[in-house]
Design a protein around this motif. Structure first.
Motif, PDB file in Angstrom:
ATOM      1  N   ILE A 281     -65.749  45.211  17.429  1.00  0.00           N
ATOM      2  CA  ILE A 281     -66.953  44.826  16.989  1.00  0.00           C
ATOM      3  C   ILE A 281     -67.324  43.264  17.136  1.00  0.00           C
TER       4      ILE A 281
ATOM      5  N   SER B 101     -67.835  58.567  18.236  1.00  0.00           N
ATOM      6  CA  SER B 101     -68.059  58.652  16.536  1.00  0.00           C
ATOM      7  C   SER B 101     -67.139  57.566  16.147  1.00  0.00           C
ATOM      8  N   LEU B 102     -67.472  57.090  14.953  1.00  0.00           N
ATOM      9  CA  LEU B 102     -66.747  55.931  14.219  1.00  0.00           C
ATOM     10  C   LEU B 102     -66.241  56.470  12.810  1.00  0.00           C
ATOM     11  N   ASN B 103     -66.392  57.824  12.674  1.00  0.00           N
ATOM     12  CA  ASN B 103     -65.680  58.313  11.314  1.00  0.00           C
ATOM     13  C   ASN B 103     -64.375  58.815  11.662  1.00  0.00           C
TER      14      ASN B 103
ATOM     15  N   LEU C 201     -66.588  51.428   7.491  1.00  0.00           N
ATOM     16  CA  LEU C 201     -65.982  52.420   8.295  1.00  0.00           C
ATOM     17  C   LEU C 201     -64.660  52.943   7.792  1.00  0.00           C
TER      18      LEU C 201
ATOM     19  N   VAL D  32     -60.255  47.328  15.828  1.00  0.00           N
ATOM     20  CA  VAL D  32     -61.726  47.477  15.759  1.00  0.00           C
ATOM     21  C   VAL D  32     -62.248  46.478  15.331  1.00  0.00           C
TER      22      VAL D  32
ATOM     23  N   HIS E  17     -74.564  55.532  16.554  1.00  0.00           N
ATOM     24  CA  HIS E  17     -73.237  56.096  16.423  1.00  0.00           C
ATOM     25  C   HIS E  17     -73.480  57.078  15.239  1.00  0.00           C
TER      26      HIS E  17
ATOM     27  N   GLY F 296     -71.805  58.220  10.962  1.00  0.00           N
ATOM     28  CA  GLY F 296     -70.807  57.617  11.769  1.00  0.00           C
ATOM     29  C   GLY F 296     -70.174  58.728  12.683  1.00  0.00           C
TER      30      GLY F 296
ATOM     31  N   GLN G 108     -63.989  57.352   6.946  1.00  0.00           N
ATOM     32  CA  GLN G 108     -62.909  57.764   7.869  1.00  0.00           C
ATOM     33  C   GLN G 108     -62.566  59.268   7.527  1.00  0.00           C
TER      34      GLN G 108
ATOM     35  N   VAL H 129     -65.906  46.844   9.025  1.00  0.00           N
ATOM     36  CA  VAL H 129     -64.784  47.791   8.959  1.00  0.00           C
ATOM     37  C   VAL H 129     -64.442  48.298   7.652  1.00  0.00           C
TER      38      VAL H 129
ATOM     39  N   VAL I 156     -62.484  56.377  14.055  1.00  0.00           N
ATOM     40  CA  VAL I 156     -62.231  55.279  14.866  1.00  0.00           C
ATOM     41  C   VAL I 156     -61.007  54.648  14.450  1.00  0.00           C
TER      42      VAL I 156
ATOM     43  N   CYS J  55     -76.218  50.060  13.292  1.00  0.00           N
ATOM     44  CA  CYS J  55     -75.284  50.660  14.138  1.00  0.00           C
ATOM     45  C   CYS J  55     -75.283  52.096  14.231  1.00  0.00           C
TER      46      CYS J  55
END
Length: 308
Positions: free
Chosen positions: A161, A144-146, A193, A157, A113, A117, A197, A190, A148, A109
């Motif tokens: 995915i 960005s996923l940090n 992630l 989420v 990303h 992230g 965050q 998840v 999300v 990933c």
């Protein structure tokens, strides 16, 4: 007699004793034994005296042990359960980090990303839109996923995915969406992630001070609402993309005659099968920006959208 001879002699004596003991035991077993119902047992004075007292004494001791153990178990059990839950959660995060990475069991990933992230780029091949066109490779800006989980609820989420994002390079990873990963693996990703965050305060710093509605729209909304924005060939601003409808021609004003409700929608996002505005039914795909933008910034975006 030397030490070695003494050791040998000792072993011979021990072996002889073991053999003799075994012979005695076997002999006793071969001797006729009286039936159990004819064997003499304790008399009443012994049964109801010392023996009964001894049994009752042990019963009292074990009762006290149980009585003392139950409160201790009650005191420590919640912490034990919490500790075990935390340990299992940490294991899930570790598995999710492995899946996020480019290791032998990873989905890589981070290639799109970013390793942290924070966002990056994918390089898909776009198919031509006309018979005379040719496929071309583009640099697609991956989000960005940090942050999300500041934009979407956890359930959404998981769905992204699992089923991927139609019209984007984001594939389906879950078995239900045609991918290779089971429910636990998706949950692991998840959870990972969630562990990376940003706080709402940290996320807001990235656009702190920006007040222009068009600039804020391009940074947060154009990815879905402007065709070609993600790969550097944007069409009409807000004219609709592969994943979200057009906002032009007064669409948003008709959907939200009340500006306050329009602001609230951009702030909270949509929820699956929940109504919004006039005649709108949520899909859950519209993120909420209330955790990464200020009220004033969202109002500036809304004001810009209503001019399209």
């Amino acid at each position: 007699m030397n030490l070695e001879a003494a050791f040998i002699t000792f072993n011979i004596v021990v072996i002889a004793a073991i053999v003799a003991s075994a012979a005695v035991v076997l002999r006793r077993r071969r001797m006729p034994k009286a039936p159990s119902n004819l064997s003499p047992y304790y008399n009443d004075e012994t049964l109801e005296g010392p023996r009964l007292e001894r049994v009752l004494g042990w019963a009292v001791i074990f009762s006290l042990v149980v009585a003392a153990s139950l409160p201790l178990y009650w005191l420590f059990e919640p912490n034990r359960q919490e500790s075990m839950a935390n340990a299992l959660h940490d294991d899930s995060i570790a598995r999710g980090e492995e899946l996020f990475g480019d290791g032998p069991h990873g989905l890589n990933c981070q290639r799109c990303h970013g390793a942290d992230g924070g966002g990056g780029a994918a390089t898909p091949i776009l198919q031509p839109e006309s018979p005379t066109g040719a496929p071309r490779r583009v640099q697609w800006q991956a989000p960005s996923l940090n942050d999300v989980l500041l934009r979407f609820p956890r359930e959404q989420v998981i769905e992204i995915i699992t089923y991927g994002r139609a019209g984007t390079p984001m594939p389906a990873w879950g078995v239900a969406g045609g991918g290779s990963k089971n429910v636990q693996s998706v949950e692991d990703i998840v959870n990972y992630l969630e562990s990376i965050q940003l706080s709402s305060k940290e996320a807001r710093k990235e656009q702190a001070g920006e007040t222009d509605g068009a600039t804020l729209f391009n940074a947060n909304c154009a990815r879905c609402h402007t065709k070609g924005w993600s790969y550097g060939s944007p069409g009409e601003p807000g004219g609709g993309g592969g994943f979200a409808p057009s906002l032009r021609g007064g669409v948003v004003s008709r959907r939200f005659p009340d500006i306050a409700k329009h602001v609230d929608f951009v702030m909270k996002g949509s929820f699956f099968q929940k109504p919004y505005g006039i005649g709108g039914i949520g899909s859950g795909r519209m993120p909420g920006f209330g955790n990464i933008l200020t009220q004033e910034q969202i109002e500036a975006i809304v004001a810009y959208e209503r001019t399209l």
